[in-house]
Design an enzyme around this catalytic site. Structure first.
Site, PDB file in Angstrom:
ATOM      1  CB  SER A   1       5.524  -1.828  11.818  1.00  0.00           C
ATOM      2  OG  SER A   1       5.105  -0.499  12.071  1.00  0.00           O
TER       3      SER A   1
ATOM      4  CD  GLU B   1      -2.873   5.422   6.801  1.00  0.00           C
ATOM      5  OE1 GLU B   1      -2.895   5.462   5.560  1.00  0.00           O
ATOM      6  OE2 GLU B   1      -1.941   4.898   7.452  1.00  0.00           O
TER       7      GLU B   1
ATOM      8  CE  LYS C   1      -0.232   3.176   4.701  1.00  0.00           C
ATOM      9  NZ  LYS C   1      -0.106   3.243   6.140  1.00  0.00           N
TER      10      LYS C   1
ATOM     11  N   GLY D   1       2.731   2.324  10.742  1.00  0.00           N
ATOM     12  CA  GLY D   1       3.693   3.410  10.565  1.00  0.00           C
ATOM     13  C   GLY D   1       4.401   3.822  11.842  1.00  0.00           C
TER      14      GLY D   1
ATOM     15  CG  HIS E   1      -5.852   1.918   5.241  1.00  0.00           C
ATOM     16  ND1 HIS E   1      -5.384   2.839   6.149  1.00  0.00           N
ATOM     17  CD2 HIS E   1      -4.855   1.028   5.058  1.00  0.00           C
ATOM     18  CE1 HIS E   1      -4.134   2.515   6.484  1.00  0.00           C
ATOM     19  NE2 HIS E   1      -3.794   1.415   5.827  1.00  0.00           N
TER      20      HIS E   1
ATOM     21  CG  ASN F   1      -1.760   1.224   1.346  1.00  0.00           C
ATOM     22  OD1 ASN F   1      -1.786   2.054   0.432  1.00  0.00           O
ATOM     23  ND2 ASN F   1      -2.461   1.376   2.463  1.00  0.00           N
TER      24      ASN F   1
ATOM     25  CD  GLU G   1      -3.318  -2.404   7.306  1.00  0.00           C
ATOM     26  OE1 GLU G   1      -2.241  -2.663   6.776  1.00  0.00           O
ATOM     27  OE2 GLU G   1      -3.937  -1.345   7.109  1.00  0.00           O
TER      28      GLU G   1
END
Ligand code: 13P
Length: 256
Positions: A214, A98, A12, A174, A96, A10, A168
């Site tokens: 990660s 985010e 992003k 991240g 996702h 991904n 996730e």
């Protein structure tokens, strides 16, 4: 039951156009030859078209990072499943964290997107995961279960079996913090048990559940050795060809 692992990158909102095209070509050349793993890349939306042209004839899958559920209409800034399919996408990431966190994506919307993607022959990569606060207050399984249940609510058993779920944990994205293989396996098993209750055991055994947060070359083997971890959804470590190729090749001697 053995499930074919799927490693997805991904990207992003990263990489210039030139860098994205170069990375996609490198993934095609270096990661398209492994027969026992599916490889998917998810470039930023504007780059899907040129990258799709470069992936033609390659087994590397192409994912959008989001979509709308409608076929077309007055939805400024959105991509429809029809358009994504026409562009050459094979997969679409939905839900996702985010997008849930910064763009108000809801469980209900994610379920509609999953439905629309299957209507157009696209495979959803349905993301779920708890925040740190939710984990610390013992809500992990409740949160993840309701996200999964809403995401697959409109799917038939066969459509569910084709859907990829990505667990996730938000606190691991991240941050350099990775869920331990045991922590991830516990949640993956809970998800599979839930799918068995929502559909049936045979369907649940077919669903591939990726871990994300990660993932890097140094921890991928341990994570993937868990019984219910069937792949990885990778952010940072998918942005350079060397680390992504190592993730894809984690079960092989790298230069074989
Ligand atoms: P990182 O691998 O950078 O933690 O990102 C994970 C992720 O969000 C993939 O969708």
């Amino acid at each position: 039951m053995s499930r074919r692992p799927v490693i997805a990158g991904n990207w992003k909102m990263n990489l210039s156009a030139d860098d994205a095209i170069a990375l996609a070509a490198a993934v095609r050349d270096r990661c398209g030859r492994f027969r026992d793993v599916d490889v998917v890349i998810a470039p930023q939306g504007m780059m899907l078209w040129p990258i799709a042209r470069r992936l033609e004839g390659s087994p590397v899958g192409l994912a959008a990072q989001n979509c709308h559920w409608a076929d077309k209409g007055a939805y400024t800034g959105e991509f429809s499943p029809v358009q994504l399919k026409e562009t050459g996408c094979t997969h679409v990431i939905i839900g996702h964290s985010e997008r849930r966190q910064y763009f108000g994506e809801t469980d209900e919307g994610v379920g509609k997107k999953a439905r629309a993607l299957h209507d157009h022959g696209l495979i959803p990569i349905l993301c779920v995961g708890e925040s740190l606060q939710q984990r610390e207050s013992g809500q992990t399984i409740a949160v993840v279960s309701s996200q999964v249940a809403a995401g697959v609510a409109e799917l038939s058993d066969d459509e569910l079996a084709e859907t990829i779920i990505a667990y996730e944990p938000v606190w691991a994205i991240g941050t350099g913090l990775t869920a331990s293989p045991e922590q991830a396996q516990d949640v993956h098993l809970e998800i599979r048990n839930l799918l068995s209750r929502l559909a049936n055991e045979a369907t649940a055994q077919r669903v591939r559940i990726q871990y994300g947060g990660s993932v890097k070359p140094s921890n991928v083997r341990e994570l993937m050795s868990q019984a219910d971890i069937d792949g990885a959804l990778v952010g940072g470590a998918s942005l350079t060809i060397d680390s992504f190729a190592q993730l894809v090749a984690h079960r092989e001697d790298f230069d074989k």
